[in-house]
Write a protein that holds these residues in place. Sequence first.
Motif, PDB file in Angstrom:
ATOM      1  N   LEU A  15       0.788  -1.025   0.025  1.00  0.00           N
ATOM      2  CA  LEU A  15      -0.116   0.172  -0.218  1.00  0.00           C
ATOM      3  C   LEU A  15       0.710   1.343   0.024  1.00  0.00           C
ATOM      4  O   LEU A  15       0.324   2.236  -0.328  1.00  0.00           O
ATOM      5  CB  LEU A  15      -1.111  -0.047   1.179  1.00  0.00           C
ATOM      6  CG  LEU A  15      -1.677  -1.084   1.262  1.00  0.00           C
ATOM      7  CD1 LEU A  15      -2.650  -1.007   2.627  1.00  0.00           C
ATOM      8  CD2 LEU A  15      -2.816  -1.433   0.116  1.00  0.00           C
TER       9      LEU A  15
ATOM     10  N   SER B  77      -3.926   0.686  -2.598  1.00  0.00           N
ATOM     11  CA  SER B  77      -2.889   1.552  -2.004  1.00  0.00           C
ATOM     12  C   SER B  77      -3.268   2.913  -1.704  1.00  0.00           C
ATOM     13  O   SER B  77      -4.213   3.579  -2.016  1.00  0.00           O
ATOM     14  CB  SER B  77      -1.780   1.543  -3.076  1.00  0.00           C
ATOM     15  OG  SER B  77      -2.107   2.264  -4.376  1.00  0.00           O
TER      16      SER B  77
ATOM     17  N   THR C 134      -5.194   3.099   6.401  1.00  0.00           N
ATOM     18  CA  THR C 134      -5.134   2.797   5.127  1.00  0.00           C
ATOM     19  C   THR C 134      -6.894   2.641   4.637  1.00  0.00           C
ATOM     20  O   THR C 134      -7.810   2.805   5.420  1.00  0.00           O
ATOM     21  CB  THR C 134      -4.810   1.400   5.080  1.00  0.00           C
ATOM     22  OG1 THR C 134      -5.787   0.544   5.957  1.00  0.00           O
ATOM     23  CG2 THR C 134      -3.382   1.285   5.651  1.00  0.00           C
TER      24      THR C 134
END
Length: 494
Positions: free
Chosen positions: A405, A433, A492
């Motif tokens: 990522l 990502s 994330t």
Amino acid sequence: MDNQTLVQYFHWYYNEADKLWIKAGKDAEKLAQMGITGIWLPPAYKANAGEASVGYDPYDLYDLGEFDQKNTLATKYGTKEDYQNAIHILQENGISVIADIVFNHKAGGDELEKVTVRTVNPEDREEFTSEPFEIEAWTKFSFKGRNGQYSQFIWDKDCFSGIDWAEDLKETGIYSIQNIYGEGWEDVPSKELGNYDYLMYNDIEFRNPAVREELKRWGEWYVNSCGMKGFRLDAVKHIATDFLIEWLDHMNETFNTQFFVVAENWNIDNVTELEHYLEITKGRMQLFDSLLHHNLFLAGEEKEQYDLSKIFEGTLVQLQPMYTVTFVDNHDSQPLQALESYIDFWFRPLAYALILLREDGIPCIFYADLYGAKYKDEDKEEDMVDVNLVPLIELPEMMSIRKDLSYGLQRDYLDFPNCIGWTRTGIPEKVNSGIAVIMSNGAEGYKAMEMGLENAGRIMIDAIGNRKEMIIIDEKGWAYFFCNAESVSVWTIA
């Protein structure tokens, strides 16, 4: 292409049930899945302390655990066959093996010779403190256990520039060997103590052309025998740079390749010296960023008094990112070592975020942070110290995030003494990502940071699990990100 990540696959006091070479083979597939692309293995050759040696007191470079020398056939880490098998398995799993090369010195000579020497001032090695005189010293290496196999070269007094023990006098000191190559030390990068050519044991004389040729022959034999893809060079500030350049050029030309090379030039005071070393070696090698390590150490010690916005100031990764390997700790800085500067446990997750989740430098994970380490200071019978380094629970997740990522444009928010952050926008080739990292060395922190229009409307969560809320990136590509006190959060895309 995935981000590169290295692992130093040992620590000074390695004492697990499996020999290291066996363990490395067993772990190869798992390490590859975690995102490891290169593995730094410790010195593989027979050393003076035999099976007890970590490997930095090298005796016979041609004995990889094959001959009965120094009261053992195997090294601390296993046999030659174990080593070769480990390298094969690791590289079959896509992990390049980086072999540790100790060229500065040899230890454990086989025979005494009469040697003409002068003593020097330990604090200024350019200053002689005696006239020439003769001593008996262990300067002849005949390797009788190997009996000339692979190489018939015999090391003698003309192969060394200095020693630290006079056998006949039973005295330690720094003895400059007076030979046909000069009465003084070689020209080396470090001018500490006047001239830091001499470090320990029998210091190798690189002005001797026979020595240079033998080490080239050995390098060819080593790669042909084992097939490693790179080298870690030990103690380069004590070694004549022209020899290392000559050796590396010879290796690259011989094998028609470009070996990955990272050198240890320990310096915590002056980044200019490291930049100068990169300049004179002209891109042939990378350097470990000991200056960043020192900043991380100070940050752990000083807590909220440390200005996080300056964490990269004066570091090699800031000035020469293409030639830098970053690390949190290594075998020299771990507890009980001479350069002990082990980063406080509370700051280790922050430190790893700083090396793993940014675009600059190639990070090197330390063995003890993956596996833990328990050991004692066996040198101290009284007041013996028990050390227990526990694995860093956040590390596997951070490594996974780096692998999958941590890509795309980086925007820095290193703008507040106690709370800093950055974002990576992601790339189309890596699904979902893009990350946002925020950390605090004081109270709970928050920061507005841009993830880019391409991420507008997406939901982000803290993959480390320190924060439980979800964050939605607004229509302009911005969001407020949060972290706990003395903590780090890695956001994330959900």
